[in-house]
Each structure stands twice: as C-alpha cells, then as structure tokens.
Design an enzyme around this catalytic site. Structure first.
Site, short mmCIF file in Angstrom:
data_model
loop_
_atom_site.label_atom_id
_atom_site.label_comp_id
_atom_site.label_asym_id
_atom_site.label_seq_id
_atom_site.Cartn_x
_atom_site.Cartn_y
_atom_site.Cartn_z
N HIS A 10 0.83 -1.21 0.00
CA HIS A 10 0.00 0.00 0.00
C HIS A 10 0.86 1.26 0.00
O HIS A 10 0.67 2.16 -0.84
CB HIS A 10 -0.91 -0.02 1.24
CG HIS A 10 -1.79 1.18 1.37
ND1 HIS A 10 -3.12 1.18 1.01
CD2 HIS A 10 -1.52 2.45 1.84
CE1 HIS A 10 -3.63 2.39 1.23
NE2 HIS A 10 -2.68 3.16 1.74
N GLU A 11 1.80 1.34 0.92
CA GLU A 11 2.61 2.56 1.02
C GLU A 11 3.49 2.74 -0.20
O GLU A 11 3.76 3.87 -0.62
CB GLU A 11 3.43 2.55 2.31
CG GLU A 11 2.60 2.53 3.59
CD GLU A 11 1.58 3.65 3.65
OE1 GLU A 11 1.79 4.71 3.04
OE2 GLU A 11 0.55 3.46 4.33
N HIS B 151 1.63 4.57 -2.87
CA HIS B 151 1.76 6.03 -2.73
C HIS B 151 3.13 6.49 -3.25
O HIS B 151 3.23 7.53 -3.92
CB HIS B 151 1.67 6.42 -1.25
CG HIS B 151 0.28 6.43 -0.69
ND1 HIS B 151 -0.75 7.11 -1.28
CD2 HIS B 151 -0.24 5.85 0.44
CE1 HIS B 151 -1.85 6.97 -0.55
NE2 HIS B 151 -1.57 6.21 0.49
N HIS C 198 3.20 6.94 -6.92
CA HIS C 198 2.51 8.16 -7.35
C HIS C 198 3.47 9.35 -7.34
O HIS C 198 3.36 10.26 -8.19
CB HIS C 198 1.33 8.40 -6.41
CG HIS C 198 0.22 9.21 -7.00
ND1 HIS C 198 -0.96 9.43 -6.34
CD2 HIS C 198 0.09 9.87 -8.18
CE1 HIS C 198 -1.75 10.18 -7.07
NE2 HIS C 198 -1.13 10.47 -8.20
#
Length: 677
Positions: free
Chosen positions: A466-467, A470, A473
């Site tokens: 998940h991290e 980010h 991105h």
C-alpha cells in the site's frame, strides 16, 4: 543557520542527517520564515503588472528553503521524536500557521492571481490549471475576508495548528509510554515469533522478560493468539484508551476536549467563508463533492458488511460458549476467535506463513512488481539517515534517475504509530528540474536478534505494498509545478494508487517468485498460497464495519452544528447504525489522528472507500486483459494516473484511464460481501 537544513549535500541530494543537531532547528526556522516572508512580499508588492511568471510561477518557489526545512524537521518529529523536537514542534506550529495566514490571506496576492486568471489564453493547460488551483486555494484560505473576519480567520488557523500538534503529541505519549509485562506462565497460545518480538521490545526498553506495547504489529497478533482472556482485555483496553485521559499519560494526554475545540473552530472557519458547515467546505473540491454523495456510498456498503459481521458474531459467540465463557462476545475476543476460525476453516497458521513473508522478501516483491509494470530499477544507496536501520535506494529507468526512495520500516520508541508516505522533496520541471525523494514509514516489529529476519503478517505485507503505491505516485510524477506533483491530488483520489498496488501482492506469480522460506529458501507451497488467498476475505465483515464506523462518525462530526461533546455524538452515530457491540471504531475519537492531527482526512476518512471503488475497477482493467502485468494497461495507468498529479481534475484523469465511471459492485465482490465472479 546550519546550511545543511536547506542545502542538502548527501548523495543524490539527500540531507546529511548526521550533520544536523536539534539545536539547529530553532535558528533555522527563524531564518527560513524571514526568507519566505521576504520572497512572498516581493511578489505581492511587485510594481510590474501581474502575469503568470511573476506571480503564479514565482509563488511556486518563494518558500523553498522553508519547505525543505519543514520536510526534515517534521519527518524527524514523526519517526524519531524526543523532548527537544516535541517542544520545538509546539512552539513552531503557531508561527508556521501565522505565516501561512499572512501569505494565503494577502489580498494583494489574491488580486494578482485573479488578474492572471482573467487572461489565460496564452498559457499551457498545466499553467492554467495551476493558476485556477492557486486562486481557489487563496479564496478558500480567506483571502477575500476583511476586517474582523480576516483577523478571526488568522486566529483560528493559529489555534488549530496548536491543537493538532497537542493532539498528536498526546497520542504519541500514550503509545510510547505504555508497556504490559506478560509473565512466562501467561504465554499460552502465543507463537514463538511473537514471543521473540515481545522479548525484543522489552530489551529495547531495558526491561526483563517480554512485554506488549501499543505498536500495532505487536498488539494485534497478541489479541489474535493470547489464550488468557484477562490479558487480552487489559491489552485491548490500553489500545482503546489512547488519548482519552485514562491511558499511560493520564489526564495530561486527554484528547477529548482538544477534539471538541477543533470541531468548533473548523465549523466557525467554514461559516466565515460562507459554507453551512465544515463538511460542505472540505468536500467542495473533492471528487465526492458533498456529504450526501459520501453517505450514499458508505451506506451502500454498510448493510452487507453489518450482515456479514452479525453472522460472524453469532459464530464466535458459540465458540466463546464452547470455552466456558457465558458473557457477551467482547472486542478483545473478536480477533482471537477470528484467527481460530481462520485456522480451522482454511488450515492456516500464521506461524506457518510468516517464514515466507520476510521483510526483505516482500521488499523484493514490491520492487519486482514495480519493475514489471513500469520498468523501474531499484539500487541500494549508502546514505547517512536518521536511524541506522533506515534504508535508501536510487530509482532509475534506463539511464534516467527518477527518484530516491527511503524506507523506515521498524517500530522504535518515539516513532508515531501507523504507516505513511511522505516526500522530502517533490518532483518538478522548473529550471533543471528536481527528482522526488520519497519516504515510506512502517512500524513492523524488529527482530529479537540483530540481523535476524523480520517476519511480516499478511496484513503487514499489504501495508508494505500500500505505502509503495503512494511512493509510485510520487516517483512517476511528471509535471512542471511542485504544488501539483505526485500525491498532491484530491483526498478521495490519493488512495487509488496505493490501494490498487495492494492487488499485486495477491497474484500467485508474485508470491511464487518472492515468498521464500527464511531458513530453507523453499518457495511458498502452492496449496498454502491458495489457502492464504482464499482466506483473504475471512473477516471482512469486521474490517469493513470498523472502518465504516470511523468514516461515518467523521462525517457526522463535520455536518451541521459541531457537537459540544464529541464522545456523545460518536455514541449517537454508532447507536443509530446499530453497530455491533463487539466491533468498535477502528479509530475512536481520542486517537483519530487522521481527523484531528491536522485536517488532511477531516470529513475525508471516507476517501479510502471512495478510492477502493476505483481501485477495484482499475484492477479489473488488467484482469479484462487476462494479465495482471499487461503492459498496455500499465502504460495507460502511468500516463493518466501516476504521472499526472493534479494537472487535471481527478474525475477527468479517471475517465481517460478507464473510459467509464466505476461502480460499487467490484468493491463488494472484492471484499467478499456479495456473491459474484
């Protein structure tokens, strides 16, 4: 001023943390606030007619030294807090807020940006977007206010900065100071890996034996495995008490009055700007647009989630009775019986799984997935960072340096709980351009012995993916202006890349390649892999209900008149939902850092689910091609989502990627809350 605070001299432009002392920060803030104020004043007072270059573009770099100093200081405040840093954080918060108010509420800047907006024919689409966003930000900050309203807005912003800092530090104190000793004769049910982690936590604090702390990677498995129900209750109550005045810090760390004042001030702030309530103000620029749309989405999911949770509660109550307990199923029972059911129904034992999910193996899986999707290559980088176990990598594609990636994965005293992604510097193309420096922070339990493998749970592995979503991105951002690069997007769009990237952990070919036994090197057996994936939705009733409770309470806090007693409003909302008694909110009000440690997720905790609607639909785009690594879909994802930042509105970016609007069906199927393919 220590020049290393703003002119970083480490490899690939990293700060040299070994050359920075705590006593450097106060004079650094004095100098950088003066530099920023002077730079902005030069823009506001410029006698030349306003144009894009001398106004909008100039504002993008006016506060660069201050931004770099803040990046270093607030990174350290989160990952390695100490009394000196906490004291300075309390003192600097109102000064930063006051500076922000002077800038964003300056009518001269507002008039200049408005003049630029009136004549944008010759600007590029990205420059027009930046101009519109800059003007919107000034208007929403209160640049149009005058007189007493203007003064009151500035005072509110300064007070909110103080309160959010106090809330954060109170929570950190409660989390840092709590330990619960567990005697040798009370270890029944605990797997060896957890006992070793508890002993390592004790040794790190100079304590004998083994302890439970409020590190999520420690307390959650304790609640899953400890057979001693009284100890589970004590641990859970400490976890639930964070910030309510009964935790380790006592009345000094009571966040309830702080939350109440924050809600009152937010409401007043919104009314000064002409909005009926804070939710209306906050949601206006988001994809959702208004509270009604948010509530409609959340309630679509609430009914099937509660139904699943009630079925599970009945089953767990039977198991509780089988253990000779006649009382009601309690919050400290749920995880214990959920884990027992998972083992029985899916033949899964965390002790069997963890040796295949070491931190190094899962980092390899994350990096390999990014390579196969986007061609990224990660190479270790030697750098002096804030702790010896923080790791660095250079990120390249072909011959081009794209970013520097830092990973701070281990829990330590003084580190804020949870997991997050931040940047020390953002990507932009001003002048020679700037590559991003991206930080992922997690709180995995370190090994008992230095150099031993770090074992992750399945949930931990999801957090790692998940991290890094980010991080992607930010890494793949390719825009001109820093304020719209990377994750600087609508709050209910920002979780799309992170939640989408989690899907690749569950791909058999990823697990087959990277999930290797820490001792033997043997690959994860296919049968065990399939059982892990099949069990993925085993407790989705619980997970969805505890999340939705928090999201709906957050929304209720910010709609209409703010509550004088947030705890009473919380109870009222949960009662109205018919929330299961054994499933409390994931984040109760006194420790709801997403909402009260700043306003990033205030009236916006729903955004995880709003984004999940899109991430479920986005992954279906790969599945429709029959290949989780389909290069055409990956290229389209990078082109329209990961590289664009906020250079276009989020709904436009989504439509360019998917060419249709998402629906909630894929989310419900993905969570196993409805039947379907």
């Amino acid at each position: 001023m220590n020049p290393e605070l703003t002119q970083w001299t480490g490899p690939l432009g990293l700060p040299r943390f070994d050359l920075i002392r705590d006593e450097d920060f106060a004079p650094g803030f004095d100098a950088c606030l003066k530099l920023a104020a002077d730079a902005v004043e030069a823009i506001a007072a410029n006698p030349e007619p306003p144009d894009f270059d001398n106004t909008v573009a100039a504002l993008e770099t006016a506060e660069e030294p201050l931004n770099r100093l803040c990046a270093i200081f607030f990174t350290l405040a989160g990952v390695d807090s100490n009394p000196a840093r906490q004291d300075l954080q309390r003192r600097i918060a109102p000064r930063l807020a006051a500076h922000g108010s002077r800038v964003s509420m300056d009518p001269r800047l507002f008039d200049r940006v408005e003049a630029v907006r009136q004549d944008m024919d010759d600007l590029s689409p990205e420059d027009r977007r930046l101009t519109e966003l800059t003007l919107r930000g000034l208007r929403r900050a209160g640049a149009g206010l005058t007189g007493a309203a203007r003064d009151r807005m500035a005072a509110i912003r300064e007070r909110l900065a103080v309160l959010s800092t106090d809330f954060t530090q109170n929570l950190l104190t409660d989390e840092r100071d709590f330990t619960m000793a567990v005697a040798d004769d009370a270890l029944a049910g605990l797997p060896d890996w957890l006992i070793r982690a508890m002993r390592a936590a004790a040794r790190e604090r100079g304590l004998p034996g083994q302890i439970v702390t409020l590190n999520r990677s420690l307390i959650v498995p304790f609640l899953e495995y400890a057979e001693d129900r009284a100890l589970r209750e004590a641990a859970w109550r400490a976890w639930a008490a964070r910030g309510d005045g009964s935790g380790a810090g006592g009345a000094a760390t009571d966040n309830r009055p702080i939350a109440a004042e924050i809600l009152q001030l937010r409401h007043e702030r919104a009314r000064l700007l002409g909005y009926p309530d804070f939710a209306s103000y906050k949601l206006e620029p988001e994809m959702a647009g208004n509270a009604e749309n948010v509530e409609a989405l959340l309630m679509q999911v609430w009914a099937p989630a509660r139904a699943r949770a009630e079925q599970d509660a009945a089953r767990f109550t039977e198991m509780l009775r089988g253990d000779g307990v006649n009382g009601a199923l309690a919050p400290w029972d749920w995880r214990f019986y959920a884990e027992r059911r998972r083992k029985a129904e899916h033949d899964l034992d965390e002790t069997e799984i963890k040796p295949y999910l070491t931190l190094d193996a899962m980092i390899g899986a994350v990096f390999d997935t990014a390579n196969r999707l986007f061609g990224l290559e990660m190479r270790a980088l030697d750098a002096e960072l804030w702790a010896p176990d923080v790791r660095a990598w250079r990120v390249t594609r072909g011959d081009r340096l794209l970013a520097v990636f830092l990973g701070d994965f281990h829990a330590r005293p003084g580190k804020r709980s949870g997991a997050w992604c931040s940047t020390l510097q953002s990507q932009h193309r001003i002048g020679a351009g700037q590559h991003p420096i991206v930080v992922n922070v997690c709180n995995f339990t370190p090994p008992e012995d230095k150099g031993a493998p770090v074992y992750l749970s399945w949930d931990d592995a999801h957090t790692l993916f998940h991290e890094f979503g980010h991080a992607l991105h930010n890494i793949l951002s390719d825009v001109t202006w820093p304020s719209i690069s990377g994750t600087s997007v609508a709050r209910d769009f920002v979780e799309l890349p992170s939640q989408l990237f989690e899907h690749w952990l569950e791909q058999p070919e990823v697990l087959d390649r990277h999930a290797r036994h820490a001792e033997t090197g043997a690959p994860l057996p296919a049968a065990l892999r399939d059982r892990i994936i099949a069990a993925g939705n085993a407790d989705q009733g619980f997970a969805t209900v505890e999340y939705l409770e928090s999201a709906l309470v957050d929304l209720a806090f910010h709609r209409g008149e703010p509550p004088a007693d947030p705890m009473a409003r919380q109870a009222e909302v949960l009662a109205g939902l018919g929330a299961p008694a054994a499933i409390p909110m994931r984040h109760a009000t006194p420790h709801f850092a997403h909402v009260f440690s700043g306003d990033g997720y205030s009236s916006g905790y729903y955004s995880y689910m709003w984004s999940e609607v899109m991430d479920a639909d986005a992954f279906e785009a790969f599945m429709e091609k029959g290949d989780a690594f389909d290069p055409e879909t990956a290229e389209k994802l990078e082109r329209w989502i990961l590289s664009k930042g906020d250079s276009l509105p989020a709904d436009e970016l989504w439509l360019k990627f998917r060419e249709r609007r998402p629906g909630v069906d894929a989310l419900l199927r993905g969570r196993g809350l409805v039947a379907g393919p």
